[in-house]
Design a protein around this motif. Structure first.
Motif, PDB file in Angstrom:
ATOM      1  N   LYS A 168       0.875  -1.171   0.000  1.00 41.36           N
ATOM      2  CA  LYS A 168       0.000   0.000   0.000  1.00 41.36           C
ATOM      3  C   LYS A 168       0.912   1.221   0.000  1.00 41.36           C
ATOM      4  O   LYS A 168       1.889   1.262   0.731  1.00 41.36           O
ATOM      5  CB  LYS A 168      -0.890   0.020   1.241  1.00 41.36           C
ATOM      6  CG  LYS A 168      -1.778  -1.192   1.400  1.00 41.36           C
ATOM      7  CD  LYS A 168      -2.431  -1.181   2.769  1.00 41.36           C
ATOM      8  CE  LYS A 168      -2.979  -2.556   3.076  1.00 41.36           C
ATOM      9  NZ  LYS A 168      -3.301  -2.714   4.479  1.00 41.36           N
ATOM     10  N   SER A 169       0.593   2.211  -0.803  1.00 37.09           N
ATOM     11  CA  SER A 169       1.436   3.390  -0.893  1.00 37.09           C
ATOM     12  C   SER A 169       0.691   4.614  -0.359  1.00 37.09           C
ATOM     13  O   SER A 169      -0.506   4.782  -0.605  1.00 37.09           O
ATOM     14  CB  SER A 169       1.848   3.616  -2.344  1.00 37.09           C
ATOM     15  OG  SER A 169       2.806   4.628  -2.418  1.00 37.09           O
ATOM     16  N   HIS A 170       1.393   5.456   0.393  1.00 40.32           N
ATOM     17  CA  HIS A 170       0.833   6.683   0.966  1.00 40.32           C
ATOM     18  C   HIS A 170       1.799   7.835   0.681  1.00 40.32           C
ATOM     19  O   HIS A 170       2.994   7.705   0.909  1.00 40.32           O
ATOM     20  CB  HIS A 170       0.676   6.569   2.493  1.00 40.32           C
ATOM     21  CG  HIS A 170      -0.216   5.475   2.937  1.00 40.32           C
ATOM     22  ND1 HIS A 170      -1.569   5.631   3.056  1.00 40.32           N
ATOM     23  CD2 HIS A 170       0.043   4.203   3.297  1.00 40.32           C
ATOM     24  CE1 HIS A 170      -2.100   4.500   3.479  1.00 40.32           C
ATOM     25  NE2 HIS A 170      -1.131   3.612   3.629  1.00 40.32           N
ATOM     26  N   HIS A 171       1.257   8.946   0.201  1.00 49.11           N
ATOM     27  CA  HIS A 171       2.077  10.148   0.052  1.00 49.11           C
ATOM     28  C   HIS A 171       1.933  10.927   1.357  1.00 49.11           C
ATOM     29  O   HIS A 171       0.831  11.341   1.716  1.00 49.11           O
ATOM     30  CB  HIS A 171       1.632  10.999  -1.141  1.00 49.11           C
ATOM     31  CG  HIS A 171       2.572  12.112  -1.422  1.00 49.11           C
ATOM     32  ND1 HIS A 171       3.779  11.917  -2.046  1.00 49.11           N
ATOM     33  CD2 HIS A 171       2.504  13.426  -1.127  1.00 49.11           C
ATOM     34  CE1 HIS A 171       4.411  13.068  -2.132  1.00 49.11           C
ATOM     35  NE2 HIS A 171       3.655  14.005  -1.590  1.00 49.11           N
ATOM     36  N   ILE A 172       3.037  11.120   2.081  1.00 46.36           N
ATOM     37  CA  ILE A 172       2.932  11.679   3.436  1.00 46.36           C
ATOM     38  C   ILE A 172       3.394  13.129   3.569  1.00 46.36           C
ATOM     39  O   ILE A 172       3.134  13.759   4.586  1.00 46.36           O
ATOM     40  CB  ILE A 172       3.692  10.807   4.458  1.00 46.36           C
ATOM     41  CG1 ILE A 172       5.184  10.769   4.144  1.00 46.36           C
ATOM     42  CG2 ILE A 172       3.096   9.419   4.534  1.00 46.36           C
ATOM     43  CD1 ILE A 172       6.025  10.208   5.261  1.00 46.36           C
ATOM     44  N   ILE A 173       4.071  13.674   2.569  1.00 48.01           N
ATOM     45  CA  ILE A 173       4.580  15.042   2.703  1.00 48.01           C
ATOM     46  C   ILE A 173       3.474  16.047   2.401  1.00 48.01           C
ATOM     47  O   ILE A 173       2.857  16.017   1.345  1.00 48.01           O
ATOM     48  CB  ILE A 173       5.785  15.289   1.782  1.00 48.01           C
ATOM     49  CG1 ILE A 173       6.959  14.430   2.239  1.00 48.01           C
ATOM     50  CG2 ILE A 173       6.159  16.762   1.768  1.00 48.01           C
ATOM     51  CD1 ILE A 173       8.203  14.586   1.406  1.00 48.01           C
ATOM     52  N   ILE A 174       3.196  16.913   3.369  1.00 47.60           N
ATOM     53  CA  ILE A 174       2.239  18.008   3.197  1.00 47.60           C
ATOM     54  C   ILE A 174       2.969  19.208   2.592  1.00 47.60           C
ATOM     55  O   ILE A 174       2.523  19.807   1.627  1.00 47.60           O
ATOM     56  CB  ILE A 174       1.588  18.400   4.543  1.00 47.60           C
ATOM     57  CG1 ILE A 174       0.796  17.220   5.109  1.00 47.60           C
ATOM     58  CG2 ILE A 174       0.716  19.635   4.386  1.00 47.60           C
ATOM     59  CD1 ILE A 174       0.319  17.429   6.536  1.00 47.60           C
ATOM     60  N   LYS A 175       4.087  19.550   3.196  1.00 42.24           N
ATOM     61  CA  LYS A 175       4.948  20.623   2.685  1.00 42.24           C
ATOM     62  C   LYS A 175       6.333  20.423   3.290  1.00 42.24           C
ATOM     63  O   LYS A 175       6.500  19.703   4.271  1.00 42.24           O
ATOM     64  CB  LYS A 175       4.395  22.008   3.039  1.00 42.24           C
ATOM     65  CG  LYS A 175       4.326  22.297   4.533  1.00 42.24           C
ATOM     66  CD  LYS A 175       3.746  23.675   4.795  1.00 42.24           C
ATOM     67  CE  LYS A 175       3.668  23.959   6.284  1.00 42.24           C
ATOM     68  NZ  LYS A 175       3.181  25.285   6.578  1.00 42.24           N
TER      69      LYS A 175
END
Length: 86
Positions: free
Chosen positions: A60-67
């Motif tokens: 499962k892949s998650h993009h975690i960077i908000i900024k």
């Protein structure tokens, strides 16, 4: 060999500060719920984390960077409450 270090004195001054990393990092990254239960995870340079429950489970892949944090931005220092009389 590592040596024990005094982090504060009985009179009050803190010699080694403690930082509020949880609040600081929440501004820049999303939380992956249950991350401690995953056995395999890795992060790529785009800010995506790929996780698996175990070696044979689906990824499962998650993009975690908000900024991205500013280079001079640091977490707040947390004041140690000290020991109570109890």
């Amino acid at each position: 060999m590592d040596m024990a270090k005094l982090v504060g004195s009985e009179t009050g001054p803190t010699l080694i500060p403690t930082y509020d990393w949880l609040t600081f990092l929440a501004e820049y990254f999303t939380i992956i719920k249950g991350i401690k239960s995953f056995e395999h995870f890795y992060m790529d340079s785009s800010g995506s984390v790929t996780i698996r429950d175990n070696i044979s489970s689906a990824e499962k892949s998650h993009h975690i960077i908000i900024k991205h944090p500013h280079q001079d931005h640091r977490p707040a220092v947390i004041d140690a409450p000290g020991l109570s009389c109890q």
